[in-house]
Structures are given as C-alpha cells and as structure tokens.
Design an enzyme around this catalytic site. Structure first.
Site, short mmCIF file in Angstrom:
data_model
loop_
_atom_site.label_atom_id
_atom_site.label_comp_id
_atom_site.label_asym_id
_atom_site.label_seq_id
_atom_site.Cartn_x
_atom_site.Cartn_y
_atom_site.Cartn_z
N LEU A 138 3.17 -5.29 0.01
CA LEU A 138 4.31 -4.56 0.55
C LEU A 138 5.60 -5.36 0.32
O LEU A 138 5.63 -6.57 0.56
CB LEU A 138 4.10 -4.34 2.06
CG LEU A 138 5.11 -3.46 2.78
CD1 LEU A 138 5.04 -2.03 2.26
CD2 LEU A 138 4.85 -3.47 4.28
N ILE A 139 6.64 -4.68 -0.15
CA ILE A 139 7.93 -5.35 -0.35
C ILE A 139 8.64 -5.47 1.00
O ILE A 139 8.85 -4.47 1.68
CB ILE A 139 8.80 -4.54 -1.35
CG1 ILE A 139 8.11 -4.43 -2.71
CG2 ILE A 139 10.19 -5.15 -1.49
CD1 ILE A 139 7.93 -5.73 -3.45
N HIS B 132 2.56 4.47 -9.26
CA HIS B 132 1.35 4.67 -8.48
C HIS B 132 0.39 5.56 -9.28
O HIS B 132 0.81 6.57 -9.82
CB HIS B 132 1.69 5.31 -7.13
CG HIS B 132 0.51 5.39 -6.21
ND1 HIS B 132 0.05 4.30 -5.51
CD2 HIS B 132 -0.32 6.42 -5.92
CE1 HIS B 132 -1.02 4.66 -4.82
NE2 HIS B 132 -1.27 5.93 -5.05
C1 GAR Z 1 -1.87 0.67 -12.54
O1 GAR Z 1 -2.74 1.75 -12.72
C2 GAR Z 1 -0.89 0.95 -11.42
O2 GAR Z 1 -0.53 2.31 -11.31
C3 GAR Z 1 -1.66 0.52 -10.21
O3 GAR Z 1 -2.31 -0.66 -10.63
C4 GAR Z 1 -2.63 -0.55 -12.02
C5 GAR Z 1 -2.19 -1.83 -12.70
O4 GAR Z 1 -2.62 -1.86 -14.04
N1 GAR Z 1 -0.78 0.29 -9.10
C6 GAR Z 1 -1.12 0.53 -7.83
O5 GAR Z 1 -2.21 0.93 -7.52
C7 GAR Z 1 -0.01 0.25 -6.83
N2 GAR Z 1 -0.31 0.85 -5.55
P1 GAR Z 1 -2.05 -2.94 -15.05
O6 GAR Z 1 -2.16 -4.30 -14.38
O7 GAR Z 1 -2.95 -2.84 -16.25
O8 GAR Z 1 -0.63 -2.57 -15.35
#
Ligand code: GAR
Length: 189
Positions: free
Chosen positions: A86-87, A103
């Site tokens: 959380l920021i 997201h």
């Molecule tokens: C991504 O799918 C992003 O949408 C998600 O984490 C993954 C990171 O992938 N983010 C969240 O769930 C934030 N709540 P990456 O490290 O390969 O970019």
C-alpha cells in the site's frame, strides 16, 4: 523530460516493457526502479537495461525514506508495475494524480487487500467468470480504489488454468500499459 520511477515487487515484465517503451523517447524516461524484494526478477531486468535500482524495506516505505529518495531524484511520475504494498498517504499527497497502477482484473471486481498476482486469477476462475481484463488507475491511499483511466477485457475460457489466464492478462498489460502511461505523461505536460 518527465522523470519516471517504477516501483515493482516481482518478475518485472511490465517494468521491462515500460523501460523499453520510453528508451529514446523525448517526452519521458524511466530513471529509477524501486524494489522492496531483494530476490525479485525486476532487479536484473533493470540492470540489463542500465536503469539504477533502489532497494528499500517495507519500513522505509512507511517512514518516508523512499519518498525522500524519489524527491531527491526529482521524480515526476511514479508507475507501479506489480508492486504489492500500500502506498502511504504522505506519498499520495506528494504525488497528486502522479501515481499510476495496473491491476490484473476488471476493478472494482477482484480488487482490495490480498488481491494481487495469481490470487486474482484464482478468484476469477473460481467464480466462473467468462471475462476478465486489466485496469489502469490512479492511486490513492486505499487498495485499488483510485480513478480508473483505462480498462481492456479478455475472455476467460472454461479450460483456463491460472497460468494460462495469467499469460493472457500479461499480454494485455504489455500491449496497453506503456501506451497508457505515455498518454498520462502527455496529458500532464
Ligand atoms: C501484473 O499482472 C500486475 O497486474 C500485477 O502483478 C503482475 C506483475 O507482473 N499487479 C497486481 O496484482 C497489483 N495489485 P510483472 O512483475 O511481470 O510485471
């Protein structure tokens, strides 16, 4: 030149796409990757692309150490790319409408605390959804509740495993996140 910092906790495929997209872009540049997980793949990806990486702890996020680093480096825009914390309010206030997140679902569904990465896809499949997608939104001090800037959808097939759905969502993210961040940069400058 808009100075972008990416915050990431994981593999960093989105971070890499963003770095590549803005390399050689006259408008903006990724000048820093901040990471809270010393083992995260994003660190190597940043190094490979000659972007300095700043490692910090959860405590340093909360006590303002990270914020001071971002301010010291004259960061204009903070882009969250798989960042799992959380920021804090102090940082949201310091960067009004200047923190953006991606997201891996269609918010407001499947958002909130604990809903990140694979957990999101597990929940989507368990609920029998026939579509999912991505949401790009501004960040406030509550998980996944800032103003939505962009959404894109994809089907969820009956045969989908978490891994298959995650791949489909990643492809959508890679296609749209850099473009949408550039749009935000243009609208702010
Ligand atoms: C991504 O799918 C992003 O949408 C998600 O984490 C993954 C990171 O992938 N983010 C969240 O769930 C934030 N709540 P990456 O490290 O390969 O970019």
């Amino acid at each position: 030149m808009v100075r972008i910092a990416i915050l990431a906790s994981g593999s960093g495929t989105n971070a890499q796409r963003l770095i590549e997209h803005f390399a050689g872009n006259a408008l903006a540049k990724v000048v820093l990757v901040g990471c809270d997980q010393p083992e995260a793949g994003v660190i190597q990806r940043a190094w490979d692309h000659h972007v300095p990486c700043y490692l910090f702890t959860g405590a340093q996020l909360k006590d303002g150490t990270l914020l001071r680093e971002l301010q010291g480096q004259r960061i204009d825009l903070v882009v969250l790319a798989g960042f799992m914390r959380l920021i804090p309010m102090e940082m949201v206030r310091a960067f009004p409408d200047r923190i953006v997140n991606i997201h891996p679902a269609l918010l407001p569904k499947y958002g909130g605390k604990g809903m990140y990465g694979q957990h999101v896809h597990e929940a989507v499949i368990a609920a029998g959804e026939t579509e999912s997608g991505i949401t790009i939104h501004l960040v406030n001090d509550r998980y996944d509740e800032g103003r939505v800037l962009f959404q894109a959808k994809c089907p969820v097939l009956p045969s989908d495993t978490v891994e298959v759905l995650a791949m489909r969502i990643h492809a959508l993210e890679h296609e749209h996140y850099p473009v949408q961040v550039e749009k935000l940069v243009r609208s702010n400058s």
